[in-house]
Design a protein around this motif. Structure first.
Motif, PDB file in Angstrom:
ATOM      1  N   ASP A  51       0.817  -1.217   0.000  1.00 35.58           N
ATOM      2  CA  ASP A  51       0.000   0.000   0.000  1.00 35.58           C
ATOM      3  C   ASP A  51       0.850   1.266   0.000  1.00 35.58           C
ATOM      4  O   ASP A  51       0.507   2.258  -0.605  1.00 35.58           O
ATOM      5  CB  ASP A  51      -0.843   0.071   1.275  1.00 35.58           C
ATOM      6  CG  ASP A  51      -2.168  -0.626   1.120  1.00 35.58           C
ATOM      7  OD1 ASP A  51      -2.498  -0.992  -0.011  1.00 35.58           O
ATOM      8  OD2 ASP A  51      -2.857  -0.809   2.134  1.00 35.58           O
ATOM      9  N   THR A 112     -11.999 -10.721  -0.765  1.00 35.26           N
ATOM     10  CA  THR A 112     -11.364  -9.751   0.127  1.00 35.26           C
ATOM     11  C   THR A 112     -10.559  -8.746  -0.684  1.00 35.26           C
ATOM     12  O   THR A 112     -10.610  -7.542  -0.440  1.00 35.26           O
ATOM     13  CB  THR A 112     -10.431 -10.476   1.128  1.00 35.26           C
ATOM     14  OG1 THR A 112     -11.107 -11.622   1.639  1.00 35.26           O
ATOM     15  CG2 THR A 112     -10.041  -9.570   2.257  1.00 35.26           C
ATOM     16  N   GLU A 116     -11.061  -4.651  -1.140  1.00 35.43           N
ATOM     17  CA  GLU A 116     -10.001  -3.714  -0.793  1.00 35.43           C
ATOM     18  C   GLU A 116      -9.593  -2.861  -1.989  1.00 35.43           C
ATOM     19  O   GLU A 116      -9.240  -1.697  -1.842  1.00 35.43           O
ATOM     20  CB  GLU A 116      -8.801  -4.473  -0.223  1.00 35.43           C
ATOM     21  CG  GLU A 116      -9.139  -5.067   1.141  1.00 35.43           C
ATOM     22  CD  GLU A 116      -7.954  -5.734   1.810  1.00 35.43           C
ATOM     23  OE1 GLU A 116      -6.855  -5.719   1.225  1.00 35.43           O
ATOM     24  OE2 GLU A 116      -8.137  -6.271   2.912  1.00 35.43           O
ATOM     25  N   GLN A 119     -12.161  -0.198  -2.034  1.00 39.73           N
ATOM     26  CA  GLN A 119     -11.929   0.708  -0.905  1.00 39.73           C
ATOM     27  C   GLN A 119     -10.783   1.677  -1.153  1.00 39.73           C
ATOM     28  O   GLN A 119     -10.849   2.850  -0.825  1.00 39.73           O
ATOM     29  CB  GLN A 119     -11.548  -0.113   0.317  1.00 39.73           C
ATOM     30  CG  GLN A 119     -12.594  -0.199   1.384  1.00 39.73           C
ATOM     31  CD  GLN A 119     -12.071  -1.092   2.506  1.00 39.73           C
ATOM     32  OE1 GLN A 119     -10.989  -0.886   3.043  1.00 39.73           O
ATOM     33  NE2 GLN A 119     -12.842  -2.108   2.828  1.00 39.73           N
ATOM     34  N   LYS A 120      -9.687   1.131  -1.699  1.00 35.96           N
ATOM     35  CA  LYS A 120      -8.485   1.940  -1.862  1.00 35.96           C
ATOM     36  C   LYS A 120      -8.466   2.679  -3.189  1.00 35.96           C
ATOM     37  O   LYS A 120      -7.507   3.386  -3.502  1.00 35.96           O
ATOM     38  CB  LYS A 120      -7.243   1.053  -1.717  1.00 35.96           C
ATOM     39  CG  LYS A 120      -7.273   0.355  -0.369  1.00 35.96           C
ATOM     40  CD  LYS A 120      -6.029  -0.340   0.048  1.00 35.96           C
ATOM     41  CE  LYS A 120      -6.333  -0.975   1.425  1.00 35.96           C
ATOM     42  NZ  LYS A 120      -5.254  -1.556   2.105  1.00 35.96           N
TER      43      LYS A 120
END
Lengths: 335, 335
Positions: A51, A112, A116, A119-120
């Motif tokens: 990330d 999952t 994500e 989300q990101k």
């Protein structure tokens, strides 16, 4: 590190200091399990970099912050193996071999990861490192032959993915050296943020940190979300969705006192400030000693790094052992 | 391994013994360059496993076969660093960090990978290891700070991909530790198979191996594709697309004799068998001594493994050096 104990793999990404959500969701549980299990606690800096590859200082800084948190809450480095992921290059090595055992389309289907990605906001510019991190996680689990991995419900697909790869390895190389892991699903429901939002998280700015000062905690508690319609103390208020009571349920020891306060709040005559003051006391009872211990450890970061060094050495020895078995199975044991 | 020499990275995937196509396309060139450059020759077993993960025995077996080939053609292990990829786990480690610097959509656009996916019929079930292997190749190149990478035209996109990642690393971490590589494009055109097909390859079954016996070579030469319309010696024949003459051009030293044979073949009066016998002599002149040296080395595989061990040690030391620089830049130099 005595044997015959089942092995747990758990840990955190060093992207920020730990907060009460971590305490309720995992730290508490680790403390409970630390004597019964052989617990590997991974400070997942390599995963954090998927990330934050463009901000390695942040990751670096938080490695030791998290170590302070671990030690302060009472995770004992003599019974747990606390270590830094990037110092176990065997995990990278195993990841490379695992990548051959999973297809691109399977990775794309991982729920999952899908969540994500959304989300990101990665979508089109998804870094390949982020895309394949479930494979790295499978390597984390496999290399320590973890029997159990504590997870939330939303992380179950990651364990399934890891087990698929582990089974594929064993069947491809006709071996049983790698061990499937069982999820250990956390019983405690997720702690909401102080704003009442579903999740306490650094990015939402709604967290109470283990490292917060007494004043910071008090200020955050006083600003907590309660029942927005409960304007005057005399009037009846709602308990459901009232974060202050959710926290009291999570942290308060005197269940009887809490039950009484709830009753009074429901009928009217109990003001938010009073409940918050009580919650503050309850939290201080937990956080005060943690804060003191944290302060002690922070005074000697070199000693804490030594603790990580010792844990990393043990983790590395075990990872090397598994990798030498893996290399034997893939016929790469040349010399 | 003296310094100030430019660094070349080259090598082969150990999926089968080397053949005349390798000799013309790369080995010959490596021999020519071995004193002028610091040449790293990688036996890419990890990369071979992206294709053959379910047949590691094949990869293992061919590692030493390829080493025999290298030594037999005259690659000097005292001036070249010949090593086994899987024994340099630092490459896996660097690959993991490089994966953060490239997006999934960029990997999907890599033309070389696209072609190979089609060729190998992977499509839906593309292993993730194969999908990300350009990133592993970038790590191979970067970890040895290669200045030059010999490639065919079709491999140019791989070098471009590697350089993109190297630039991204340097710009992200504000450093210049990693070095971009220049492609060294092979001047020699590709050697066709004995069946006249565009490419000599193991899978097409049209290869003459460096390890073939005298009888095998003779038999293969006699079966070679010539001019299918040239039935009788007296009649004129075609030189273009006539594999026997292509080979004579590639391997014959007596250019004048070959010119004369071509003239006679064109007007008629020169039979295929006669040309093939001449080609067989020409090839034997090359392959005879290689075969002899290969036989010598095969008698002592332990010594050849020792040679690989020494090369691997040097390669590992250099890889470790680069990785410790990389770790410093990503702030992972904890202890």
């Amino acid at each position: 590190m005595t044997d015959n104990k089942k092995i747990i793999l758990t840990g955190d990404r060093p992207t920020g200091p730990l907060h009460l959500g971590h305490y309720v969701g995992s730290l508490q549980n680790r403390i409970k399990l630390q004597n019964e299990y052989n617990q590997y606690i991974i400070i997942a800096d390599v995963q954090a970099l998927t990330d934050y590859f463009d901000n390695p200082e942040k990751v670096r800084k938080n490695v030791i912050e998290i170590a302070f948190d671990y030690l302060a809450v009472g995770l004992d480095p003599n019974v747990n193996t606390i270590f830094i992921q990037s110092l176990i290059p065997e995990i990278a090595e195993l990841t490379i071999y695992f990548l051959n055992l999973v297809t691109v389309s399977r990775l794309e289907r991982n729920p999952t990861v899908k969540d994500e990605i959304k989300q990101k906001g990665f979508e089109r510019s998804l870094p390949a490192g982020f895309f394949v991190y479930p494979v790295s996680q499978a390597a984390d689990i496999a290399i320590f032959k973890a029997n159990l991995v504590p997870v939330g419900e939303d992380q179950l697909p990651m364990i399934e993915q890891a087990n698929e790869i582990i089974r594929k390895f064993n069947s491809t190389y006709k071996t049983d050296i790698l061990v499937e892991a069982k999820p250990l699903i956390s019983e405690v429901s997720r702690l909401p943020g102080i704003d009442g939002k579903a999740k306490m998280s650094k990015s939402l700015g709604n967290a109470i940190y283990l490292s917060d000062s007494e004043e910071e905690v008090a200020k955050k508690v006083m600003s907590m979300y309660t029942d927005p319609n409960h304007i005057r103390a005399e009037e009846p208020g709602n308990i459901e969705g009232n974060t202050v009571f959710t926290y009291l349920d999570a942290f308060g020891k005197d269940k009887e006192a809490i039950r009484k306060m709830k009753d009074q709040y429901r009928v009217g005559g109990l003001g938010d400030v009073k409940v918050k003051k009580y919650l503050n006391e309850v939290l201080e009872e937990l956080l005060g000693p943690i804060r003191e211990k944290r302060k002690e450890f922070s005074k000697d970061p070199a000693e804490v790094m030594n603790i990580l060094k010792r844990g990393t050495k043990i983790a590395k020895e075990n990872a090397e052992k598994t990798m030498s078995e893996v290399r034997r199975e893939i016929k790469l044991d040349y010399f």
